[in-house]
Scaffold this active site. Structure first.
Site, PDB file in Angstrom:
ATOM      1  N   LYS A  79     -45.121  -8.495  39.072  1.00 50.92           N
ATOM      2  CA  LYS A  79     -45.703  -8.849  40.651  1.00 50.92           C
ATOM      3  C   LYS A  79     -46.215  -9.428  41.358  1.00 50.92           C
ATOM      4  CE  LYS A  79     -43.647  -6.581  45.014  1.00 50.92           C
ATOM      5  NZ  LYS A  79     -43.110  -5.285  45.229  1.00 50.92           N
ATOM      6  N   SER A 154     -38.039  -5.391  47.699  1.00 50.96           N
ATOM      7  CA  SER A 154     -39.690  -6.697  47.760  1.00 50.96           C
ATOM      8  C   SER A 154     -39.674  -7.496  46.361  1.00 50.96           C
ATOM      9  CB  SER A 154     -40.629  -6.318  48.422  1.00 50.96           C
ATOM     10  OG  SER A 154     -40.994  -5.881  47.692  1.00 50.96           O
ATOM     11  N   SER A 178     -38.903  -0.674  46.643  1.00 50.10           N
ATOM     12  CA  SER A 178     -38.545  -1.931  46.408  1.00 50.10           C
ATOM     13  C   SER A 178     -38.485  -2.472  44.559  1.00 50.10           C
ATOM     14  CB  SER A 178     -39.973  -2.639  46.848  1.00 50.10           C
ATOM     15  OG  SER A 178     -39.746  -2.987  47.317  1.00 50.10           O
TER      16      SER A 178
HETATM   17  N1  GLN Z   1     -37.280  -2.451  51.679  1.00 52.13           N
HETATM   18  C1  GLN Z   1     -38.514  -2.210  52.170  1.00 52.13           C
HETATM   19  C2  GLN Z   1     -39.040  -1.800  53.263  1.00 52.13           C
HETATM   20  O1  GLN Z   1     -39.152  -3.856  53.500  1.00 52.13           O
HETATM   21  C3  GLN Z   1     -39.329  -0.955  50.876  1.00 52.13           C
HETATM   22  C4  GLN Z   1     -40.799  -2.012  50.588  1.00 52.13           C
HETATM   23  C5  GLN Z   1     -41.718  -1.878  49.921  1.00 52.13           C
HETATM   24  O2  GLN Z   1     -40.713  -0.231  48.596  1.00 52.13           O
HETATM   25  N2  GLN Z   1     -42.734  -2.450  48.783  1.00 52.13           N
HETATM   26  O3  GLN Z   1     -40.693  -2.184  53.931  1.00 52.13           O
END
Ligand code: GLN
Length: 480
Positions: A79, A154, A178
């Site tokens: 990532k 994400s 994420s």
């Molecule tokens: N969807 C969550 C956010 O937007 C989690 C993001 C993440 O885990 N990096 O913050």
């Protein structure tokens, strides 16, 4: 050799027995990426030279008949929030469009040290903020199972690359879900380890007290192998735990008989899609039939988790993102004339809308008049949520929930509604806030063929039990 069905162990033995070479495998993987990625857009940067150099090292070991390291020749993706020496790292942001880091993230270095071959960097929401990968400055990723749908976020590029069979495994990061939520949307396995289990050194910070690095793979076994390779103390991260790393594979196939598995009513209420709920309940019943004891429990503060998460995550993000000032590194606006302009214009042009929204929310929550009402209050609720888990783990060995309230939604469906998007994190943010490990494992499909994930949450540092339960789910789901 079909990349999309390769596992870590089969890759390694095929190379050791010289049925394939790592160099050939890498070439095959890049050919597949070139052919299929234009429709999926999982990759932001490829690093062919680095990959081929590593492949040659592995092939040389194999030809000398040397024992191969555990991840020998395994093609992986990273990532793009983990820094890679000499390989552009963007965090999905225009701010870092030209950033070429001078060092490697510890988890990346450990993967490579264990023999894995890094093919490149994977698309993600900007600074890992999002649940659909639509917040990437480089455009969204499509879900390989249905290209009109989001892959989740994400770590959307990581989940999509594994699901599409372009790599055997990928690293993702999980701050509020994420790793697990995109794994669930793409039908792969995603593990968030205990906070501190894997070093965060070289992970571009979103919310430091919530950020976790972990693997996305096609099997539970591969997730267990990767965790073992990347976990363990790192002097470069003072929050990394100084505890021995067990061999997670050893307990994987132990039956679930006798395990006490908790089912919290708070995770099966309003907002849970009926098909998702039915698949998860079906898997729970199956675990019961295999001899696990299914125990109803309550995690009473669950309804406060999403607001608590969005106060704390944005507060920490506002502090972490202050470093992108157009001076030290990152994007600088060509229009800026004065120092104040450099800050203002660089940040205005460099950051996307969601990142700006979060910086504003977080700055507000931390400001003098509101700190006690928002930030401090949220910290207290975080403690209550953590206590919920401690109390539950007195009675049960692991907790079973859906990973997300729905299967993958359509691209664009929630893009203009940040609140609806935030609610997609409802079952995952609790694990990040409490710092406990969690995995998402496929447990079924909707009638239209979209994957559904089951989440297993465990005690701090008890990834072994989490893997063991997930393995049982994987075995009966793949036989169904
Ligand atoms: N969807 C969550 C956010 O937007 C989690 C993001 C993440 O885990 N990096 O913050």
């Amino acid at each position: 050799m079909d990349l999309s069905t390769l596992a870590i162990a089969t890759t390694r033995s095929a190379i050791a027995e010289k049925r394939i070479t790592a160099a050939n495998l890498v070439e095959e993987a890049y050919a597949k990426i070139r052919k299929e990625d234009p429709e999926i857009h999982a990759w932001l940067t490829l690093c062919q030279e680095r990959a081929l150099a590593q492949a040659r090292r592995i092939d040389a070991m194999a030809s000398r008949g040397k024992p191969l390291p555990p991840l020998a020749g395994v093609p992986v993706g990273i990532k793009d929030v983990m820094v890679t020496q000499g390989v552009r790292t963007t965090a999905g942001s225009k701010v870092l469009e030209r950033f070429v880091p001078p060092y490697d993230c510890t988890a990346v270095a450990r993967l490579e040290g264990a023999g894995a071959i890094i093919l490149g960097k994977l698309n993600c929401d900007e600074f890992a903020m999002g649940s659909s990968n639509e917040n990437s400055a480089y455009g969204p990723v499509c879900n390989p199972r249905d290209k009109t749908r989001v892959p989740g976020g994400s770590s959307g590029g990581s989940a999509a690359a594994v699901a599409a069979g372009m790599v055997v495994a990928a690293l993702g990061s999980d701050t509020g879900g994420s790793i697990r939520q995109p794994a669930s949307f793409c039908g792969v396995v995603g593990l968030m380890p205990t906070y501190g289990r894997v070093s965060r050194y070289g992970l571009i910070a979103f919310a430091s007290s919530l950020d976790h690095i972990g693997p996305l793979t096609r099997t539970v076994r591969d997730a267990a192998i990767i965790l073992r390779a990347i976990a363990g103390h790192d002097p470069m991260d003072s929050t990394s735990a100084n505890r021995p790393v067990p061999d997670y594979e050893l307990e994987l196939d132990r039956p679930v008989q006798g395990l006490r598995l908790g089912v919290a009513k708070e995770y099966f209420g309003d907002g849970l899609d009926a098909e998702v709920g039915a698949a998860v309940e079906g898997a729970i019943a199956r675990l019961g039939a295999e001899g696990a004891e299914i125990i109803p429990i309550s995690l009473p503060h669950t309804s406060y988790a999403v607001p608590t998460y969005y106060v704390l995550a944005t507060a920490e993000a506002s502090a972490n993102l202050a470093r992108y000032d157009g001076v030290r590194y990152g994007y600088r606006s060509p229009r800026a004339r004065t120092l104040a302009d450099v800050y203002r214009e660089s940040r205005d042009e460099g950051f996307g809308a969601e990142v700006k929204r979060r910086i504003m929310l977080g700055t507000y929550a931390l400001s003098a008049g509101y700190y006690d009402a928002y930030y401090l209050k949220a910290q207290k609720v975080r403690t209550l949520l953590t206590r919920d888990f401690h109390a539950a783990f007195e009675k049960v060995d692991a907790i079973l929930t859906p990973t997300a309230p729905t299967a993958a939604f359509k691209l664009g469906e929630k893009a203009d509604d940040p609140l609806a998007m935030y609610l997609a994190d409802i079952y995952t943010v609790t694990g990040d806030l409490a710092g406990v490990p969690g995995i998402s494992v496929p447990c079924g499909m909707t009638r239209s063929g979209l994957p559904i994930g089951l989440q297993v949450l465990g005690r701090h540092f008890d990834e072994a039990t989490v893997f063991r339960v997930a393995q049982a789910v994987e075995v009966f789901t793949s036989r169904a």
